[in-house]
Design a protein around this motif. Structure first.
Motif, PDB file in Angstrom:
ATOM      1  N   UNK A  81      49.229  57.789  25.146  1.00 33.92           N
ATOM      2  CA  UNK A  81      48.130  57.493  25.700  1.00 33.92           C
ATOM      3  C   UNK A  81      47.296  56.827  24.872  1.00 33.92           C
ATOM      4  N   UNK A  82      46.344  55.783  25.628  1.00 30.94           N
ATOM      5  CA  UNK A  82      45.488  55.026  24.999  1.00 30.94           C
ATOM      6  C   UNK A  82      44.633  55.840  24.025  1.00 30.94           C
ATOM      7  N   UNK A  83      44.557  55.530  22.508  1.00 28.01           N
ATOM      8  CA  UNK A  83      43.764  56.137  21.626  1.00 28.01           C
ATOM      9  C   UNK A  83      42.318  55.769  21.827  1.00 28.01           C
ATOM     10  N   UNK A  84      41.287  56.677  21.901  1.00 26.80           N
ATOM     11  CA  UNK A  84      40.076  56.404  22.391  1.00 26.80           C
ATOM     12  C   UNK A  84      39.292  57.188  21.001  1.00 26.80           C
ATOM     13  N   UNK A  85      37.967  56.662  21.103  1.00 26.42           N
ATOM     14  CA  UNK A  85      37.145  57.267  20.008  1.00 26.42           C
ATOM     15  C   UNK A  85      35.593  57.343  20.364  1.00 26.42           C
ATOM     16  N   UNK A  86      34.705  58.324  19.743  1.00 23.79           N
ATOM     17  CA  UNK A  86      33.247  58.086  19.732  1.00 23.79           C
ATOM     18  C   UNK A  86      32.622  58.073  18.612  1.00 23.79           C
ATOM     19  N   UNK A  87      31.494  57.860  18.397  1.00 23.11           N
ATOM     20  CA  UNK A  87      30.774  57.915  17.215  1.00 23.11           C
ATOM     21  C   UNK A  87      29.735  58.918  17.195  1.00 23.11           C
ATOM     22  N   UNK A  88      29.539  59.565  15.867  1.00 21.86           N
ATOM     23  CA  UNK A  88      28.687  60.560  15.835  1.00 21.86           C
ATOM     24  C   UNK A  88      27.832  60.190  14.553  1.00 21.86           C
ATOM     25  N   UNK A  89      26.439  60.159  14.452  1.00 22.20           N
ATOM     26  CA  UNK A  89      25.739  59.712  13.351  1.00 22.20           C
ATOM     27  C   UNK A  89      25.267  60.923  12.532  1.00 22.20           C
ATOM     28  N   UNK A  90      25.111  60.688  11.333  1.00 24.57           N
ATOM     29  CA  UNK A  90      24.618  61.435  10.274  1.00 24.57           C
ATOM     30  C   UNK A  90      23.587  60.754   9.495  1.00 24.57           C
ATOM     31  N   UNK A  91      22.587  61.841   9.317  1.00 23.96           N
ATOM     32  CA  UNK A  91      21.366  61.138   8.270  1.00 23.96           C
ATOM     33  C   UNK A  91      21.145  62.401   7.214  1.00 23.96           C
ATOM     34  N   UNK A  92      21.618  61.860   5.799  1.00 21.34           N
ATOM     35  CA  UNK A  92      21.199  62.906   4.837  1.00 21.34           C
ATOM     36  C   UNK A  92      21.984  64.291   4.774  1.00 21.34           C
ATOM     37  N   UNK A  93      23.221  64.119   5.624  1.00 15.79           N
ATOM     38  CA  UNK A  93      24.037  65.508   5.663  1.00 15.79           C
ATOM     39  C   UNK A  93      23.763  66.244   6.926  1.00 15.79           C
ATOM     40  N   UNK A  94      22.970  65.617   7.964  1.00 17.81           N
ATOM     41  CA  UNK A  94      22.722  66.388   9.028  1.00 17.81           C
ATOM     42  C   UNK A  94      22.606  65.557  10.293  1.00 17.81           C
ATOM     43  N   UNK A  95      22.915  66.250  11.531  1.00 18.59           N
ATOM     44  CA  UNK A  95      23.189  65.038  12.556  1.00 18.59           C
ATOM     45  C   UNK A  95      21.958  64.524  13.019  1.00 18.59           C
ATOM     46  N   UNK A  96      22.196  63.370  13.053  1.00 15.54           N
ATOM     47  CA  UNK A  96      20.880  62.069  13.385  1.00 15.54           C
ATOM     48  C   UNK A  96      20.272  62.640  14.715  1.00 15.54           C
ATOM     49  N   UNK A  97      18.946  62.497  14.668  1.00 16.87           N
ATOM     50  CA  UNK A  97      18.284  62.543  16.171  1.00 16.87           C
ATOM     51  C   UNK A  97      18.645  61.108  16.971  1.00 16.87           C
ATOM     52  N   UNK A  98      18.999  60.215  16.142  1.00 16.83           N
ATOM     53  CA  UNK A  98      19.289  58.861  16.876  1.00 16.83           C
ATOM     54  C   UNK A  98      20.856  58.983  17.277  1.00 16.83           C
ATOM     55  N   UNK A  99      21.420  59.027  18.321  1.00 13.44           N
ATOM     56  CA  UNK A  99      22.663  59.254  18.725  1.00 13.44           C
ATOM     57  C   UNK A  99      23.030  58.475  19.986  1.00 13.44           C
ATOM     58  N   UNK A 100      24.195  57.921  20.184  1.00 17.27           N
ATOM     59  CA  UNK A 100      24.711  57.299  21.369  1.00 17.27           C
ATOM     60  C   UNK A 100      25.752  57.862  22.059  1.00 17.27           C
ATOM     61  N   UNK A 101      26.689  58.561  21.525  1.00 20.84           N
ATOM     62  CA  UNK A 101      27.874  59.288  22.132  1.00 20.84           C
ATOM     63  C   UNK A 101      27.548  60.796  22.097  1.00 20.84           C
ATOM     64  N   UNK A 102      26.773  61.353  21.274  1.00 23.36           N
ATOM     65  CA  UNK A 102      26.787  62.607  21.088  1.00 23.36           C
ATOM     66  C   UNK A 102      25.084  62.941  21.074  1.00 23.36           C
ATOM     67  N   UNK A 103      24.889  64.175  21.673  1.00 20.20           N
ATOM     68  CA  UNK A 103      23.386  64.412  21.679  1.00 20.20           C
ATOM     69  C   UNK A 103      22.946  64.894  19.973  1.00 20.20           C
ATOM     70  N   UNK A 104      21.696  65.090  19.964  1.00 16.18           N
ATOM     71  CA  UNK A 104      21.385  65.636  18.495  1.00 16.18           C
ATOM     72  C   UNK A 104      21.694  66.582  17.953  1.00 16.18           C
ATOM     73  N   UNK A 105      22.505  67.768  19.025  1.00 16.69           N
ATOM     74  CA  UNK A 105      23.015  68.992  18.603  1.00 16.69           C
ATOM     75  C   UNK A 105      24.334  68.699  18.440  1.00 16.69           C
ATOM     76  N   UNK A 106      24.961  67.716  18.652  1.00 17.09           N
ATOM     77  CA  UNK A 106      26.362  67.369  18.299  1.00 17.09           C
ATOM     78  C   UNK A 106      27.188  67.523  19.561  1.00 17.09           C
ATOM     79  N   UNK A 107      26.561  67.519  20.790  1.00 15.94           N
ATOM     80  CA  UNK A 107      27.589  67.796  21.907  1.00 15.94           C
ATOM     81  C   UNK A 107      27.837  66.242  22.620  1.00 15.94           C
ATOM     82  N   UNK A 108      29.037  66.205  22.854  1.00 15.27           N
ATOM     83  CA  UNK A 108      29.458  65.137  23.523  1.00 15.27           C
ATOM     84  C   UNK A 108      28.711  64.700  24.983  1.00 15.27           C
TER      85      UNK A 108
END
Length: 285
Positions: free
Chosen positions: A93-120
């Motif tokens: 299958x075609x390889x796909x990917x998403x981006x998760x952002x971290x800030x100082x070891x924690x999930x960032x509040x500013x996300x594009x593909x995930x929520x700030x709680x880490x949900x796609x």
């Protein structure tokens, strides 16, 4: 007065190990989760999910759901900050990917593909490059009863794809090579590649070839098997073709983590790569 000082001393001693007035809140375990599905997946092979840099991985369940605990974002060497790629992978299958952002070891509040709680936020949908099914052209018997037998691998391409596999092209011959026989009862593996000795006594081997296919093609790879070159005990075997899909940006560390260091070579680790190719079955009595 002495009794009063003893009480103060006991309280002070206890406070060194436990604070009676407040507790440091326990650190919440980081986690990313979501759904990923693959189109036209008749064999229900799960999708592998791999978190780059952290090197964590998991697989989707039967409903396409995944959940990966995330650790190692905070350490004495520094806390993780920035974009991390999350890959979604099945070999054909075609390889796909998403981006998760971290800030100082924690999930960032500013996300594009995930929520700030880490949900796609959106379901990943992998597009199929090609389907394939093995076909053996001989019955359930000992291979030693034949001189040469044949097999075919039927492919249907849905998108443009580049495949690398073995072919034998000597002496005006042109057929494919590289089959893996997986024992279902003993969990052992036998590997077959075509080679033959010429009149001078030199061994002529197959060669690894890269083949580019356009989308929407019906194809067939034909194999010749010299029965005296493959010794199989009495058992039931699944027979798989060997090929490597040309994913342009495939992370090698992902394959090594999920399937082993030799997964992209002609080895037993190869069958650990998630792939929904349909094998044929051989019964040796």
């Amino acid at each position: 007065m002495l009794k009063f000082y003893l009480i103060i001393l006991i309280l002070f001693s206890n406070s060194c190990t436990k604070n009676f007035f407040w507790e440091d809140p326990s650190k919440t375990e980081l986690n990313i989760s979501g759904y990923a599905v693959s189109e036209n997946n008749n064999t229900l092979v799960p999708i592998a999910i791999w978190v780059e840099e952290l090197n964590h991985y998991s697989f989707t369940d039967s409903n396409g759901y995944f959940s990966i605990p995330i650790s190692g974002t905070q350490s004495s060497k520094g806390n993780l900050s920035g974009e991390i790629l999350v890959y979604f992978f099945i070999h054909n299958y075609q390889l796909d990917s998403s981006i998760v952002n971290f800030t100082n070891g924690e999930l960032s509040k500013n996300q594009l593909d995930f929520s700030e709680n880490g949900v796609l936020l959106d379901t990943i949908r992998l597009k199929k490059l090609f389907s394939g099914e093995m076909e053996l052209h001989f019955g359930s018997n000992s291979l030693n009863s034949y001189d040469t037998v044949s097999a075919s691998f039927h492919l249907n391409t849905f998108l443009d794809v580049s495949l690398k596999t073995y072919k034998y092209t000597a002496y005006q011959s042109d057929f494919y090579s590289g089959l893996i026989f997986k024992s279902l009862n003993k969990n052992t593996f036998s590997f077959y590649r075509f080679s033959i000795n010429n009149e001078a006594g030199n061994t002529i081997y197959d060669q690894l070839n890269t083949i580019n296919y356009d989308k929407n093609l019906e194809l067939k790879w034909d194999y010749n098997i010299l029965s005296n070159s493959l010794s199989l005990d009495s058992d039931i075997y699944e027979v798989y073709p060997f090929f490597i899909v040309g994913h342009g940006n495939l992370p090698i560390m992902m394959i090594q983590t999920i399937a082993g260091d030799s997964a992209l070579f002609f080895s037993k680790d190869y069958l650990k790569i998630p792939c929904d190719i349909i094998p044929d079955t051989l019964v040796i009595n």
